[in-house]
Design a protein around this motif. Structure first.
Motif, PDB file in Angstrom:
ATOM      1  N   LEU A 172       0.821  -1.202   0.000  1.00 51.49           N
ATOM      2  CA  LEU A 172       0.000   0.000   0.000  1.00 51.49           C
ATOM      3  C   LEU A 172       0.858   1.256   0.000  1.00 51.49           C
ATOM      4  N   ASN A 173       1.988   1.198   0.688  1.00 53.56           N
ATOM      5  CA  ASN A 173       2.970   2.292   0.692  1.00 53.56           C
ATOM      6  C   ASN A 173       4.246   1.761   1.345  1.00 53.56           C
ATOM      7  N   TRP A 174       5.304   1.629   0.559  1.00 54.04           N
ATOM      8  CA  TRP A 174       6.468   0.918   1.084  1.00 54.04           C
ATOM      9  C   TRP A 174       7.257   1.700   2.132  1.00 54.04           C
ATOM     10  N   PHE A 175       6.921   2.958   2.366  1.00 51.84           N
ATOM     11  CA  PHE A 175       7.533   3.655   3.500  1.00 51.84           C
ATOM     12  C   PHE A 175       7.145   2.989   4.826  1.00 51.84           C
ATOM     13  N   SER A 176       6.073   2.202   4.806  1.00 43.41           N
ATOM     14  CA  SER A 176       5.646   1.515   6.027  1.00 43.41           C
ATOM     15  C   SER A 176       6.665   0.481   6.494  1.00 43.41           C
ATOM     16  N   ILE A 179       8.636   0.488   9.869  1.00 46.54           N
ATOM     17  CA  ILE A 179       8.188  -0.080  11.143  1.00 46.54           C
ATOM     18  C   ILE A 179       9.078  -1.237  11.575  1.00 46.54           C
ATOM     19  N   LEU A 180       9.748  -1.871  10.624  1.00 44.57           N
ATOM     20  CA  LEU A 180      10.612  -2.996  10.977  1.00 44.57           C
ATOM     21  C   LEU A 180      11.789  -2.554  11.839  1.00 44.57           C
ATOM     22  N   PHE A 181      12.270  -1.337  11.654  1.00 43.03           N
ATOM     23  CA  PHE A 181      13.330  -0.826  12.526  1.00 43.03           C
ATOM     24  C   PHE A 181      12.811  -0.680  13.953  1.00 43.03           C
ATOM     25  N   ALA A 182      11.578  -0.204  14.084  1.00 44.28           N
ATOM     26  CA  ALA A 182      10.987  -0.078  15.416  1.00 44.28           C
ATOM     27  C   ALA A 182      10.786  -1.446  16.050  1.00 44.28           C
ATOM     28  N   HIS A 183      10.310  -2.411  15.267  1.00 44.25           N
ATOM     29  CA  HIS A 183      10.083  -3.748  15.815  1.00 44.25           C
ATOM     30  C   HIS A 183      11.390  -4.451  16.152  1.00 44.25           C
ATOM     31  N   ALA A 184      12.440  -4.153  15.411  1.00 43.18           N
ATOM     32  CA  ALA A 184      13.750  -4.717  15.764  1.00 43.18           C
ATOM     33  C   ALA A 184      14.192  -4.210  17.128  1.00 43.18           C
ATOM     34  N   PRO A 277      10.671   5.404  13.145  1.00 44.03           N
ATOM     35  CA  PRO A 277      10.284   5.646  11.733  1.00 44.03           C
ATOM     36  C   PRO A 277      10.367   7.112  11.319  1.00 44.03           C
ATOM     37  N   PRO A 278       9.777   8.050  12.085  1.00 45.86           N
ATOM     38  CA  PRO A 278       9.890   9.448  11.641  1.00 45.86           C
ATOM     39  C   PRO A 278      11.303   9.993  11.717  1.00 45.86           C
ATOM     40  N   LEU A 279      12.066   9.611  12.737  1.00 45.80           N
ATOM     41  CA  LEU A 279      13.432  10.116  12.851  1.00 45.80           C
ATOM     42  C   LEU A 279      14.317   9.575  11.730  1.00 45.80           C
ATOM     43  N   LEU A 280      14.120   8.325  11.350  1.00 48.99           N
ATOM     44  CA  LEU A 280      14.898   7.763  10.245  1.00 48.99           C
ATOM     45  C   LEU A 280      14.550   8.454   8.934  1.00 48.99           C
ATOM     46  N   LEU A 281      13.263   8.674   8.702  1.00 46.91           N
ATOM     47  CA  LEU A 281      12.862   9.383   7.484  1.00 46.91           C
ATOM     48  C   LEU A 281      13.372  10.815   7.497  1.00 46.91           C
ATOM     49  N   LEU A 282      13.387  11.419   8.666  1.00 49.00           N
ATOM     50  CA  LEU A 282      13.920  12.772   8.802  1.00 49.00           C
ATOM     51  C   LEU A 282      15.412  12.793   8.466  1.00 49.00           C
ATOM     52  N   ARG A 288      18.113  13.915   0.904  1.00 48.18           N
ATOM     53  CA  ARG A 288      17.110  13.847  -0.170  1.00 48.18           C
ATOM     54  C   ARG A 288      15.734  14.066   0.457  1.00 48.18           C
ATOM     55  N   PRO A 289      15.154  15.236   0.296  1.00 43.80           N
ATOM     56  CA  PRO A 289      13.891  15.551   0.977  1.00 43.80           C
ATOM     57  C   PRO A 289      12.785  14.544   0.660  1.00 43.80           C
ATOM     58  N   LEU A 290      12.314  13.864   1.706  1.00 37.70           N
ATOM     59  CA  LEU A 290      11.248  12.872   1.572  1.00 37.70           C
ATOM     60  C   LEU A 290      10.245  12.950   2.712  1.00 37.70           C
ATOM     61  N   TYR A 291      10.549  13.739   3.719  1.00 37.21           N
ATOM     62  CA  TYR A 291       9.732  13.678   4.939  1.00 37.21           C
ATOM     63  C   TYR A 291       8.358  14.305   4.735  1.00 37.21           C
ATOM     64  N   GLN A 292       7.340  13.504   4.977  1.00 34.00           N
ATOM     65  CA  GLN A 292       5.955  13.944   5.046  1.00 34.00           C
ATOM     66  C   GLN A 292       5.303  13.182   6.189  1.00 34.00           C
TER      67      GLN A 292
END
Length: 512
Positions: A172-176, A179-184, A277-282, A288-292
């Motif tokens: 549905l959206n591969w940015f999801s 969550i695997l980093f959080a679960h690790a 997840p948000p900190l990694l995307l940040l 490379r700007p991707l954060y939303q």
């Protein structure tokens, strides 16, 4: 209250609240913003047409477009049908999160968690949008619940279900997959046996491998996210403050969190989910700007868990019946958040509105008028409401969206556009309500020809977009450029400028 009624109350109230808040103003005064217009336009195509479209654009949303195609086919294509799947997904997420909080601590914590999640402004916003982020969030809540269950039971059925759920969320959206980093981190904090770690790693790897073709294919369409601006200081500070609030919630509920009967504690699950997840995307966005926020909306699951645990811990200290205190606190929070909740349901809460733009065009168009879109993506308003453009001709378009397997169609060369414009006597321009310079040669040509050969006669701005009517200089020699043209800003209804006779808006193919 009997135990049965108490359980029904604990597990029924949060999703019911989510549904009620989601139904409140779900049509947003009959408005639709540009991202929803993309869903609308793509989902109305046939399955082969959607597949061809994904080869050119929006591969990352392919599964969602196919799903919405099925929704429109079965239930129709009203605004309710566009947004109800998101609302129902968020209600399911609330129900699952209530069960998760109950499993991690107790039923009262589950109630507080579910109510906190339902009241979060971000949850309310994306529960009313025809985009995939609510469905992703529901999948991620289920993945968290399955993780906790699998760590306790440690059988292959739970781990297979966990991996499948993570894979569906990624499709549905591969940015999801963040969550695997959080679960690790959760697995590490829970100090699980090596066998559990191995099974989690295998399930997570299968999910990643299953989504890898989508990730690789969508990289070829990375230009779609080139509009995302660099991360600002305000965004960074807001994110850090949210993480600090979550940590404070874990501290306030530390005694109760330590009393859980499962291997995974609430704080071990919630804190990494809120922060990583948000900190990694940040961090990625620094280069490379991707954060939303919507890409990591599922991190709100961790925030709700920590708020719920803290509220229950505080309620237990001051009253013998914490449920009443929790419900009272939720009612107070609902009222306190009204200044945020009410605007979220207004037509002006999103970047723009393609439907009001179509209304404005219908109010000023005349038979034989020409239309230009600056940029070409603003053609979405005609694709969603074609009846509003009856009798007009698109000057720049040489291949329509379905023929070209695109969302906005293919426009001619700058020279082709210049010649086409010089054949028109009156042009309606649909553009953004901002002053950013044109990005493409085609758009620069459009503006140059308008400046040189046309006079602006009428203008209206509403909800992020602008409609401007131009006439050829030879047809209006008495008029002077912009300084003397009558320009109006629409407030509630479109005024009728001198010399313009509004025509009745066509209702055919119009969103209701």
């Amino acid at each position: 209250m009997s135990k049965t009624r108490q359980h029904c109350f604990d597990f029924g109230v949060p999703p019911a609240l989510t549904l009620l808040l989601g139904l409140w103003g779900i049509t947003r005064n009959n408005s639709m913003w540009r991202d929803e217009a993309a869903t609308w336009e793509a989902a109305h195509r046939t399955i082969p047409e959607i597949w061809s479209l994904l080869g050119r654009i929006d591969m990352v949303h392919g599964l969602y477009y196919l799903f919405m195609h099925g929704v429109f086919t079965v239930f129709g294509d009203r605004l309710y049908c566009l947004r109800l799947p998101s609302l129902l997904a968020m209600a399911c997420a609330t129900a699952l999160l209530t069960l998760l909080g109950s499993r991690l601590v107790d039923a009262s914590t589950g109630l507080a968690t579910g109510l906190a999640f339902a009241l979060l402004p971000a949850v309310q916003q994306y529960a009313q949008e025809g985009r995939p982020y609510a469905l992703v969030t529901a999948c991620e809540v289920l993945a968290c619940w399955l993780l906790v269950t699998a760590v306790d039971a440690s059988n292959w059925c739970h781990w297979a279900a966990y991996g499948t759920t993570v894979l569906v969320a990624a499709l549905l959206n591969w940015f999801s997959l963040l969550i695997l980093f959080a679960h690790a981190a959760t697995i590490a904090l829970a100090r699980t046996p090596r066998a559990v770690i191995a099974r989690w790693a295998l399930s997570a790897s299968c999910a990643v491998l299953g989504s890898l073709p989508l990730v690789m294919a969508s990289q070829a369409q990375s230009g779609q996210v080139s509009w995302i601006p660099p991360v600002g200081l305000g965004t960074t500070l807001n994110l850090l403050m949210t993480v600090v609030m979550g940590a404070l919630g874990a501290y306030l509920a530390r005694t109760r969190l330590a009393s859980g009967s499962v291997r995974v504690s609430l704080s071990a699950l919630a804190l990494p989910l809120l922060a990583l997840p948000p900190l990694l995307l940040l961090a990625v966005s620094l280069t490379r700007p991707l954060y939303q926020t919507r890409y990591v909306l599922f991190s709100q699951i961790g925030l709700a868990l920590l708020i719920g645990a803290a509220c229950h811990a505080l309620a237990s200290r001051f009253r013998r019946q914490p449920r009443r205190s929790i419900v009272l606190a939720a009612a107070v929070a609902l009222v306190a958040l009204l200044p945020i909740e009410v605007p979220l349901r207004s037509a002006g809460s999103r970047v723009d509105d393609v439907l009001s733009t179509a209304d404005n065009v219908a109010a000023v168009r005349k038979p034989g008028d020409a239309v230009l879109y600056i940029p070409a993506a603003r053609r979405d308003t005609a694709l969603v409401s074609p009846g509003a453009f009856t009798g007009t001709r698109d000057l720049a378009l040489i291949e329509n969206p379905r023929q070209s397997n695109t969302l906005q169609g293919v426009e001619g060369t700058p020279e082709y556009i210049r010649k086409a414009m010089l054949t028109a006597r009156r042009i309606i321009v649909v553009t953004d309500d901002n002053t950013s310079p044109p990005a493409s040669a085609r758009d620069r040509t459009k503006e140059q020809v308008l400046r040189s050969h046309f006079i602006r006669r009428y203008e209206t701005r509403e909800r992020g977009r602008k409609i401007v009517v131009y006439v050829r200089r030879a047809d209006d020699r008495a008029a002077t450029p912009t300084s003397r043209c009558p320009c109006f800003v629409r407030k509630g209804s479109t005024p009728t400028p001198p010399g313009v006779v509004p025509t009745e808006q066509s209702k055919s193919n119009r969103t209701q």
